[in-house]
Design a protein around this motif. Structure first.
Motif, PDB file in Angstrom:
ATOM      1  N   ASP A  52     123.959  55.618  86.003  1.00 55.88           N
ATOM      2  CA  ASP A  52     124.302  57.083  86.422  1.00 55.88           C
ATOM      3  C   ASP A  52     123.260  58.207  86.832  1.00 55.88           C
ATOM      4  OD1 ASP A  52     127.232  57.190  85.628  1.00 55.88           O
ATOM      5  OD2 ASP A  52     126.867  57.298  83.670  1.00 55.88           O
ATOM      6  N   ARG A  53     121.976  57.967  86.523  1.00 58.40           N
ATOM      7  CA  ARG A  53     121.004  58.783  86.838  1.00 58.40           C
ATOM      8  C   ARG A  53     120.607  58.766  88.154  1.00 58.40           C
ATOM      9  NH1 ARG A  53     115.648  56.452  86.722  1.00 58.40           N
ATOM     10  NH2 ARG A  53     114.729  58.425  86.178  1.00 58.40           N
ATOM     11  N   MET A  54     121.193  57.709  88.897  1.00 57.27           N
ATOM     12  CA  MET A  54     121.024  57.529  90.394  1.00 57.27           C
ATOM     13  C   MET A  54     122.163  58.085  91.119  1.00 57.27           C
ATOM     14  SD  MET A  54     118.149  56.255  90.304  1.00 57.27           S
ATOM     15  CE  MET A  54     117.477  55.029  91.430  1.00 57.27           C
ATOM     16  N   VAL A  55     123.029  58.674  90.612  1.00 54.06           N
ATOM     17  CA  VAL A  55     124.036  59.220  91.196  1.00 54.06           C
ATOM     18  C   VAL A  55     123.366  60.605  91.880  1.00 54.06           C
ATOM     19  CG1 VAL A  55     126.253  60.427  91.248  1.00 54.06           C
ATOM     20  CG2 VAL A  55     126.130  58.544  90.034  1.00 54.06           C
ATOM     21  N   ILE A  56     123.628  60.911  93.298  1.00 52.97           N
ATOM     22  CA  ILE A  56     123.097  62.122  93.832  1.00 52.97           C
ATOM     23  C   ILE A  56     124.262  63.265  93.838  1.00 52.97           C
ATOM     24  CG2 ILE A  56     122.004  62.925  96.099  1.00 52.97           C
ATOM     25  CD1 ILE A  56     120.894  60.287  96.649  1.00 52.97           C
ATOM     26  N   GLY A  57     124.017  64.400  93.305  1.00 56.73           N
ATOM     27  CA  GLY A  57     124.794  65.362  93.025  1.00 56.73           C
ATOM     28  C   GLY A  57     125.908  65.017  92.307  1.00 56.73           C
ATOM     29  N   GLU A  58     127.287  65.535  92.273  1.00 62.70           N
ATOM     30  CA  GLU A  58     128.334  65.358  91.520  1.00 62.70           C
ATOM     31  C   GLU A  58     129.086  64.178  92.209  1.00 62.70           C
ATOM     32  OE1 GLU A  58     129.146  66.340  88.676  1.00 62.70           O
ATOM     33  OE2 GLU A  58     127.170  67.601  88.579  1.00 62.70           O
ATOM     34  N   PRO A  59     129.702  63.281  91.388  1.00 65.12           N
ATOM     35  CA  PRO A  59     130.595  62.261  92.063  1.00 65.12           C
ATOM     36  C   PRO A  59     131.711  62.966  92.771  1.00 65.12           C
ATOM     37  CG  PRO A  59     129.988  61.701  89.764  1.00 65.12           C
ATOM     38  CD  PRO A  59     129.478  63.008  90.158  1.00 65.12           C
ATOM     39  N   GLY A  60     132.097  62.717  93.994  1.00 68.17           N
ATOM     40  CA  GLY A  60     133.269  63.022  94.625  1.00 68.17           C
ATOM     41  C   GLY A  60     132.737  64.198  95.627  1.00 68.17           C
ATOM     42  N   GLN A  61     131.564  64.697  95.589  1.00 63.28           N
ATOM     43  CA  GLN A  61     130.957  65.700  96.470  1.00 63.28           C
ATOM     44  C   GLN A  61     130.201  65.131  97.612  1.00 63.28           C
ATOM     45  OE1 GLN A  61     132.036  68.788  96.212  1.00 63.28           O
ATOM     46  NE2 GLN A  61     133.257  67.964  94.447  1.00 63.28           N
ATOM     47  N   GLY A  62     130.352  63.687  98.066  1.00 65.45           N
ATOM     48  CA  GLY A  62     129.193  63.164  98.855  1.00 65.45           C
ATOM     49  C   GLY A  62     129.362  63.424 100.190  1.00 65.45           C
ATOM     50  N   TRP A  63     130.875  63.934 100.728  1.00 62.30           N
ATOM     51  CA  TRP A  63     131.241  64.210 102.198  1.00 62.30           C
ATOM     52  C   TRP A  63     130.249  65.632 102.432  1.00 62.30           C
ATOM     53  CZ3 TRP A  63     132.611  61.784 106.172  1.00 62.30           C
ATOM     54  CH2 TRP A  63     132.997  62.677 107.148  1.00 62.30           C
ATOM     55  N   ALA A  64     130.406  66.571 101.648  1.00 61.80           N
ATOM     56  CA  ALA A  64     129.560  67.745 102.030  1.00 61.80           C
ATOM     57  C   ALA A  64     128.188  67.377 102.134  1.00 61.80           C
ATOM     58  CB  ALA A  64     129.879  68.967 100.954  1.00 61.80           C
ATOM     59  N   GLN A  65     127.582  66.572 101.009  1.00 60.55           N
ATOM     60  CA  GLN A  65     126.338  66.317 101.056  1.00 60.55           C
ATOM     61  C   GLN A  65     125.837  65.679 102.323  1.00 60.55           C
ATOM     62  OE1 GLN A  65     126.302  65.905  96.145  1.00 60.55           O
ATOM     63  NE2 GLN A  65     125.195  64.310  97.463  1.00 60.55           N
ATOM     64  N   VAL A  66     126.636  64.653 102.766  1.00 61.74           N
ATOM     65  CA  VAL A  66     126.423  63.740 103.869  1.00 61.74           C
ATOM     66  C   VAL A  66     126.259  64.292 105.261  1.00 61.74           C
ATOM     67  CG1 VAL A  66     128.631  62.637 104.542  1.00 61.74           C
ATOM     68  CG2 VAL A  66     126.462  61.329 104.709  1.00 61.74           C
ATOM     69  N   THR A  67     127.064  65.316 105.275  1.00 66.60           N
ATOM     70  CA  THR A  67     127.274  66.137 106.604  1.00 66.60           C
ATOM     71  C   THR A  67     126.116  67.084 106.515  1.00 66.60           C
ATOM     72  OG1 THR A  67     128.700  67.836 105.584  1.00 66.60           O
ATOM     73  CG2 THR A  67     129.593  66.268 106.696  1.00 66.60           C
ATOM     74  N   ALA A  68     125.582  67.625 105.628  1.00 67.32           N
ATOM     75  CA  ALA A  68     124.415  68.574 105.477  1.00 67.32           C
ATOM     76  C   ALA A  68     122.997  67.518 106.141  1.00 67.32           C
ATOM     77  CB  ALA A  68     123.925  68.883 104.262  1.00 67.32           C
ATOM     78  N   GLU A  69     123.178  66.368 105.295  1.00 66.19           N
ATOM     79  CA  GLU A  69     122.164  65.234 105.851  1.00 66.19           C
ATOM     80  C   GLU A  69     122.069  65.014 107.279  1.00 66.19           C
ATOM     81  OE1 GLU A  69     121.061  60.610 104.460  1.00 66.19           O
ATOM     82  OE2 GLU A  69     122.524  61.950 103.434  1.00 66.19           O
ATOM     83  N   LEU A  70     123.295  64.949 107.873  1.00 64.83           N
ATOM     84  CA  LEU A  70     123.257  64.603 109.323  1.00 64.83           C
ATOM     85  C   LEU A  70     122.813  65.454 110.216  1.00 64.83           C
ATOM     86  CD1 LEU A  70     126.773  62.586 109.382  1.00 64.83           C
ATOM     87  CD2 LEU A  70     124.516  61.674 110.029  1.00 64.83           C
ATOM     88  N   THR A  71     122.878  66.800 109.848  1.00 65.02           N
ATOM     89  CA  THR A  71     122.293  67.871 110.380  1.00 65.02           C
ATOM     90  C   THR A  71     120.842  67.762 110.784  1.00 65.02           C
ATOM     91  OG1 THR A  71     123.896  69.263 109.824  1.00 65.02           O
ATOM     92  CG2 THR A  71     121.855  70.352 110.576  1.00 65.02           C
ATOM     93  N   PHE A  72     119.965  67.378 109.476  1.00 66.40           N
ATOM     94  CA  PHE A  72     118.735  66.932 109.664  1.00 66.40           C
ATOM     95  C   PHE A  72     118.461  65.832 110.614  1.00 66.40           C
ATOM     96  CE2 PHE A  72     118.539  69.234 105.330  1.00 66.40           C
ATOM     97  CZ  PHE A  72     117.542  69.981 105.828  1.00 66.40           C
ATOM     98  N   GLU A  73     119.102  64.778 110.545  1.00 64.04           N
ATOM     99  CA  GLU A  73     119.016  63.696 111.370  1.00 64.04           C
ATOM    100  C   GLU A  73     119.009  64.052 112.842  1.00 64.04           C
ATOM    101  OE1 GLU A  73     121.108  59.198 112.332  1.00 64.04           O
ATOM    102  OE2 GLU A  73     121.375  60.418 110.272  1.00 64.04           O
ATOM    103  N   ARG A  74     120.156  65.101 113.416  1.00 63.30           N
ATOM    104  CA  ARG A  74     120.333  65.135 114.654  1.00 63.30           C
ATOM    105  C   ARG A  74     119.325  66.287 115.257  1.00 63.30           C
ATOM    106  NH1 ARG A  74     126.782  65.466 113.034  1.00 63.30           N
ATOM    107  NH2 ARG A  74     127.022  63.193 113.204  1.00 63.30           N
ATOM    108  N   SER A  75     118.537  66.942 114.443  1.00 62.39           N
ATOM    109  CA  SER A  75     117.774  68.175 114.956  1.00 62.39           C
ATOM    110  C   SER A  75     116.230  68.182 115.307  1.00 62.39           C
ATOM    111  CB  SER A  75     117.935  69.509 113.629  1.00 62.39           C
ATOM    112  OG  SER A  75     117.185  68.678 112.673  1.00 62.39           O
ATOM    113  N   GLY A  76     115.747  67.134 115.309  1.00 66.46           N
ATOM    114  CA  GLY A  76     114.288  66.842 115.679  1.00 66.46           C
ATOM    115  C   GLY A  76     114.140  66.522 116.946  1.00 66.46           C
TER     116      GLY A  76
END
Length: 383
Positions: free
Chosen positions: A231-255
């Motif tokens: 459980d401690r290795m869940v990032i954020g709240e279960p079920g909220q992964g889509w919002a988190q991954v779209t924010a992550e992709l912004t970092f991936e595309r910006s450099g």
């Protein structure tokens, strides 16, 4: 390399207070990678050298914008941009820490269990720990929300089953941040997704290499067979992964990696150009001008991040235009120099050969052209 670097990578605006940092980075790179051949420099952010990552971490140039409590230096996004730009222009082998610094660290600091974040993130800044990203899957294509890898709730955590595909450097990584479906009852495919931090040594996890067109094996298929994730290795709240991954992709595309991946070949073209051939001057002039425009756009994204603004639309635009630019460079090299492409040719020819084989993938990584243009269209209100 040095001549071309000075011709192409020159600030369109004075660096001001950033000039000493740029000079420090260039001196460091001259000592560490100054004799790196161009065909190796062409593999910069996919190049893998743990010793270089450790040396860069010792200089404080990994996670340099992060809070000191996480091992960072609390420096500006523009300072980070200068370091990234110099690393890529020099063709430094940054692949050992690239994903961890660009995406994983910021995600962990924002969403992960504090104990987990404080345990792992400082190791990223020291260049000690490597991450891979578990997003793509067989049969899902560019529709990330259609993933089928699932996480089922059990006592104390989750059991993961499924497959991730095209996972770069999974065979060398300590951790994966994986997007999995933890609620299959959700009526919207964008819901019920969660991000899990998975130890790559976990029982039931298997990494299978995929050889690409260039004969390299940095892509992988990763298979999960009843892999337990606490459980401690869940990032954020279960079920909220889509919002988190779209924010992550912004970092991936910006450099700056989104327009400097073919820079080693452009530098070779400038060094080998015929000063008496007007066609060389015109075609290379167009490329350098386009590079300058992309650089200004990417620096603008760094400034947006520095101000705390959301650069999602701008990042998608730079990534799309940058991929087109990077893919055109080997074509122009062929038109101007007409090489027989041989991996055992001269450094110039070997660099040209390598990038001709690899640039088709540049419009896939970080989001396909169609996905990016859909984001841009929605941002402009025309879709």
């Amino acid at each position: 390399m040095d001549t071309a670097s000075q011709i192409v990578i020159r600030p369109a605006q004075p660096d001001g207070d950033l000039a000493p940092l740029r000079a420090q980075v260039r001196a460091f790179l001259a000592d560490t990678v100054g004799d790196r051949p161009p065909q190796k420099r062409a593999q910069s952010w996919s190049g893998y050298d743990p010793a270089f990552s450790l040396a860069l971490g010792a200089k404080g140039w990994i996670g340099m914008t992060w809070p000191k409590a996480f091992g960072g230096q609390e420096r500006s996004m523009l300072e980070r941009y200068v370091v990234l730009e110099e690393l890529l222009a020099a063709g430094a082998p940054v692949g050992g820490h690239w994903v961890a610094e660009r995406q994983s660290g910021p995600l962990l600091m924002r969403y992960a269990d504090p104990e987990v974040a404080h345990e792992i993130v400082p190791r990223i800044t020291r260049g000690e720990v490597r991450f891979c990203i578990g997003m793509s899957e067989p049969d899902s294509g560019s529709d990330l929300a259609s993933i089928r890898t699932r996480g089922d709730r059990v006592d104390g955590g989750w059991v993961v089953n499924g497959t991730k595909l095209w996972t770069s450097n999974a065979h060398r990584s300590h951790y994966m941040i994986a997007l999995v479906r933890t609620d299959r009852s959700a009526d919207d495919k964008h819901k019920g997704l969660s991000q899990l931090l998975i130890d790559m040594r976990s029982e039931g996890l298997q990494v299978r290499p995929i050889r690409n067109l260039a004969g390299e094996e940095h892509f992988n298929e990763v298979v999960f067979d009843n892999v337990f994730v606490p459980d401690r290795m869940v990032i954020g709240e279960p079920g909220q992964g889509w919002a988190q991954v779209t924010a992550e992709l912004t970092f991936e595309r910006s450099g700056p990696e989104r327009y400097l991946s073919s820079y080693a070949l452009l530098a070779e073209m400038v060094d080998h150009a015929d000063a008496d051939d007007a066609r060389h001057a015109v075609e290379l002039g167009y490329l350098v001008a386009e590079l300058s425009n992309l650089r200004q756009m990417s620096r603008g994204i760094a400034a947006m991040l520095h101000r705390g603004e959301n650069p999602q639309l701008a990042a998608a635009n730079v990534k799309d235009l940058g991929a087109l630019f990077e893919q055109r460079i080997p074509e122009v090299a062929h038109q101007l120099f007409g090489h027989e492409l041989r991996p055992d040719g001269s450094p110039f020819v070997a660099t040209h050969c390598h990038l001709t084989q690899t640039v088709p993938s540049f419009s896939l990584r970080g989001g396909t052209r169609e996905i990016l243009r859909g984001i841009i269209a929605r941002g402009l209100g025309v879709r």
